[in-house]
Scaffold this motif. Structure first.
Motif, PDB file in Angstrom:
ATOM      1  N   ARG A  24      -6.113   5.531   7.760  1.00 57.86           N
ATOM      2  CA  ARG A  24      -5.135   6.554   7.405  1.00 57.86           C
ATOM      3  C   ARG A  24      -3.991   6.457   8.390  1.00 57.86           C
ATOM      4  O   ARG A  24      -4.200   6.481   9.596  1.00 57.86           O
ATOM      5  CB  ARG A  24      -5.766   7.945   7.471  1.00 57.86           C
ATOM      6  CG  ARG A  24      -6.769   8.162   6.395  1.00 57.86           C
ATOM      7  CD  ARG A  24      -7.167   9.621   6.329  1.00 57.86           C
ATOM      8  NE  ARG A  24      -8.174   9.747   5.295  1.00 57.86           N
ATOM      9  CZ  ARG A  24      -9.346  10.310   5.476  1.00 57.86           C
ATOM     10  NH1 ARG A  24      -9.655  10.821   6.642  1.00 57.86           N
ATOM     11  NH2 ARG A  24     -10.206  10.369   4.486  1.00 57.86           N
ATOM     12  N   ASN A  68       4.006   8.612  -1.350  1.00 52.65           N
ATOM     13  CA  ASN A  68       3.537   8.707   0.035  1.00 52.65           C
ATOM     14  C   ASN A  68       4.657   9.073   1.009  1.00 52.65           C
ATOM     15  O   ASN A  68       4.407   9.257   2.192  1.00 52.65           O
ATOM     16  CB  ASN A  68       2.920   7.388   0.508  1.00 52.65           C
ATOM     17  CG  ASN A  68       1.726   6.972  -0.323  1.00 52.65           C
ATOM     18  OD1 ASN A  68       1.685   5.873  -0.834  1.00 52.65           O
ATOM     19  ND2 ASN A  68       0.758   7.854  -0.456  1.00 52.65           N
ATOM     20  N   ASN A 123       0.024   7.769   9.444  1.00 54.02           N
ATOM     21  CA  ASN A 123       1.014   8.823   9.307  1.00 54.02           C
ATOM     22  C   ASN A 123       2.115   8.571  10.333  1.00 54.02           C
ATOM     23  O   ASN A 123       1.834   8.346  11.501  1.00 54.02           O
ATOM     24  CB  ASN A 123       0.362  10.194   9.544  1.00 54.02           C
ATOM     25  CG  ASN A 123       1.293  11.330   9.219  1.00 54.02           C
ATOM     26  OD1 ASN A 123       2.433  11.118   8.807  1.00 54.02           O
ATOM     27  ND2 ASN A 123       0.823  12.535   9.399  1.00 54.02           N
ATOM     28  N   ASN A 126       0.789  -1.231   0.000  1.00 54.88           N
ATOM     29  CA  ASN A 126       0.000   0.000   0.000  1.00 54.88           C
ATOM     30  C   ASN A 126       0.817   1.274   0.000  1.00 54.88           C
ATOM     31  O   ASN A 126       0.271   2.346  -0.227  1.00 54.88           O
ATOM     32  CB  ASN A 126      -0.938   0.000   1.221  1.00 54.88           C
ATOM     33  CG  ASN A 126      -1.948  -1.121   1.134  1.00 54.88           C
ATOM     34  OD1 ASN A 126      -2.619  -1.284   0.137  1.00 54.88           O
ATOM     35  ND2 ASN A 126      -2.029  -1.924   2.183  1.00 54.88           N
ATOM     36  N   ILE A 127       2.100   1.194   0.261  1.00 53.64           N
ATOM     37  CA  ILE A 127       2.934   2.388   0.333  1.00 53.64           C
ATOM     38  C   ILE A 127       3.600   2.602  -1.019  1.00 53.64           C
ATOM     39  O   ILE A 127       4.244   1.711  -1.550  1.00 53.64           O
ATOM     40  CB  ILE A 127       3.986   2.277   1.448  1.00 53.64           C
ATOM     41  CG1 ILE A 127       3.305   2.141   2.808  1.00 53.64           C
ATOM     42  CG2 ILE A 127       4.868   3.493   1.486  1.00 53.64           C
ATOM     43  CD1 ILE A 127       3.333   0.787   3.354  1.00 53.64           C
ATOM     44  N   LYS A 128       3.408   3.788  -1.555  1.00 56.33           N
ATOM     45  CA  LYS A 128       3.979   4.168  -2.848  1.00 56.33           C
ATOM     46  C   LYS A 128       5.040   5.243  -2.617  1.00 56.33           C
ATOM     47  O   LYS A 128       5.039   5.917  -1.597  1.00 56.33           O
ATOM     48  CB  LYS A 128       2.889   4.720  -3.775  1.00 56.33           C
ATOM     49  CG  LYS A 128       1.681   3.818  -3.929  1.00 56.33           C
ATOM     50  CD  LYS A 128       2.025   2.578  -4.700  1.00 56.33           C
ATOM     51  CE  LYS A 128       0.800   1.707  -4.909  1.00 56.33           C
ATOM     52  NZ  LYS A 128       0.895   0.405  -4.328  1.00 56.33           N
ATOM     53  N   VAL A 139       5.937   9.442   6.307  1.00 55.17           N
ATOM     54  CA  VAL A 139       5.187   8.488   5.496  1.00 55.17           C
ATOM     55  C   VAL A 139       3.715   8.688   5.828  1.00 55.17           C
ATOM     56  O   VAL A 139       3.306   8.557   6.975  1.00 55.17           O
ATOM     57  CB  VAL A 139       5.617   7.033   5.784  1.00 55.17           C
ATOM     58  CG1 VAL A 139       4.796   6.066   4.957  1.00 55.17           C
ATOM     59  CG2 VAL A 139       7.090   6.855   5.498  1.00 55.17           C
ATOM     60  N   ASN A 140       2.944   9.034   4.828  1.00 54.29           N
ATOM     61  CA  ASN A 140       1.527   9.334   4.995  1.00 54.29           C
ATOM     62  C   ASN A 140       0.771   8.580   3.910  1.00 54.29           C
ATOM     63  O   ASN A 140       0.917   8.883   2.724  1.00 54.29           O
ATOM     64  CB  ASN A 140       1.313  10.845   4.881  1.00 54.29           C
ATOM     65  CG  ASN A 140      -0.082  11.252   5.245  1.00 54.29           C
ATOM     66  OD1 ASN A 140      -0.897  10.435   5.649  1.00 54.29           O
ATOM     67  ND2 ASN A 140      -0.361  12.535   5.108  1.00 54.29           N
ATOM     68  N   TYR A 141      -0.030   7.585   4.301  1.00 57.42           N
ATOM     69  CA  TYR A 141      -0.750   6.791   3.301  1.00 57.42           C
ATOM     70  C   TYR A 141      -2.109   6.363   3.828  1.00 57.42           C
ATOM     71  O   TYR A 141      -2.405   6.490   5.015  1.00 57.42           O
ATOM     72  CB  TYR A 141       0.070   5.576   2.877  1.00 57.42           C
ATOM     73  CG  TYR A 141       0.282   4.531   3.947  1.00 57.42           C
ATOM     74  CD1 TYR A 141      -0.487   3.379   3.972  1.00 57.42           C
ATOM     75  CD2 TYR A 141       1.254   4.691   4.924  1.00 57.42           C
ATOM     76  CE1 TYR A 141      -0.300   2.423   4.945  1.00 57.42           C
ATOM     77  CE2 TYR A 141       1.453   3.742   5.893  1.00 57.42           C
ATOM     78  CZ  TYR A 141       0.674   2.607   5.903  1.00 57.42           C
ATOM     79  OH  TYR A 141       0.857   1.658   6.878  1.00 57.42           O
ATOM     80  N   GLU A 142      -2.927   5.890   2.917  1.00 54.62           N
ATOM     81  CA  GLU A 142      -4.285   5.468   3.234  1.00 54.62           C
ATOM     82  C   GLU A 142      -4.519   4.079   2.666  1.00 54.62           C
ATOM     83  O   GLU A 142      -4.091   3.773   1.563  1.00 54.62           O
ATOM     84  CB  GLU A 142      -5.269   6.454   2.602  1.00 54.62           C
ATOM     85  CG  GLU A 142      -6.710   6.164   2.883  1.00 54.62           C
ATOM     86  CD  GLU A 142      -7.621   7.213   2.269  1.00 54.62           C
ATOM     87  OE1 GLU A 142      -8.296   6.877   1.274  1.00 54.62           O
ATOM     88  OE2 GLU A 142      -7.637   8.352   2.771  1.00 54.62           O
TER      89      GLU A 142
END
Length: 127
Positions: free
Chosen positions: A113, A82, A115, A77-79, A96-99
């Motif tokens: 979400r 992000n 962070n 899920n982490i790109k 690192v901030n992802y959803e």
């Protein structure tokens, strides 16, 4: 003398079983999201403790981060978009901030979400 029976009826047992099943299903959707986040936290802490990380360029830091995630099977899920790296106080501030969005039932989704911020700085001799 007649004794009264005690216990759960079949209908009561089925209802309890259904409730437990719903909670188990929700847990199966949520637990992988949080284990991935704990892998992200561990990878960031590992990067922060790595000697010479301050002297690396952002591309190399991201590459090292994704390698650590790949080892823990948590890179779904982490790109790269992000991850934000900014210069701060002679080091790097890594955020690192992802959803994560998982389908639950029909058109209902569960959204998480996440962070995390970690300072990648030089370690002093006392550390």
């Amino acid at each position: 003398m007649k004794s009264a029976q005690r216990g759960m009826t079949l209908l009561g047992f089925i209802i309890c079983l259904a409730i437990a099943g719903v909670f188990a299903y929700i847990g199966m959707k949520l637990v992988p999201m949080y284990t991935e986040f704990f892998s992200v936290k561990a990878a960031m802490k590992d990067l922060a403790s790595q000697p010479g990380i301050v002297d690396q360029d952002p591309g190399k830091i991201k590459d090292l981060f994704f390698r650590k995630l790949y080892i823990s099977y948590s890179d779904d899920n982490i790109k790269p978009e992000n991850i934000t790296l900014t210069r701060q106080d002679g080091g790097w501030k890594m955020e690192v901030n992802y959803e994560v969005r998982k389908p639950m039932i029909a058109n209902i989704d569960v959204v998480g979400r996440f962070n995390r911020t970690e300072m990648l700085a030089r370690k002093s001799v006392a550390d």
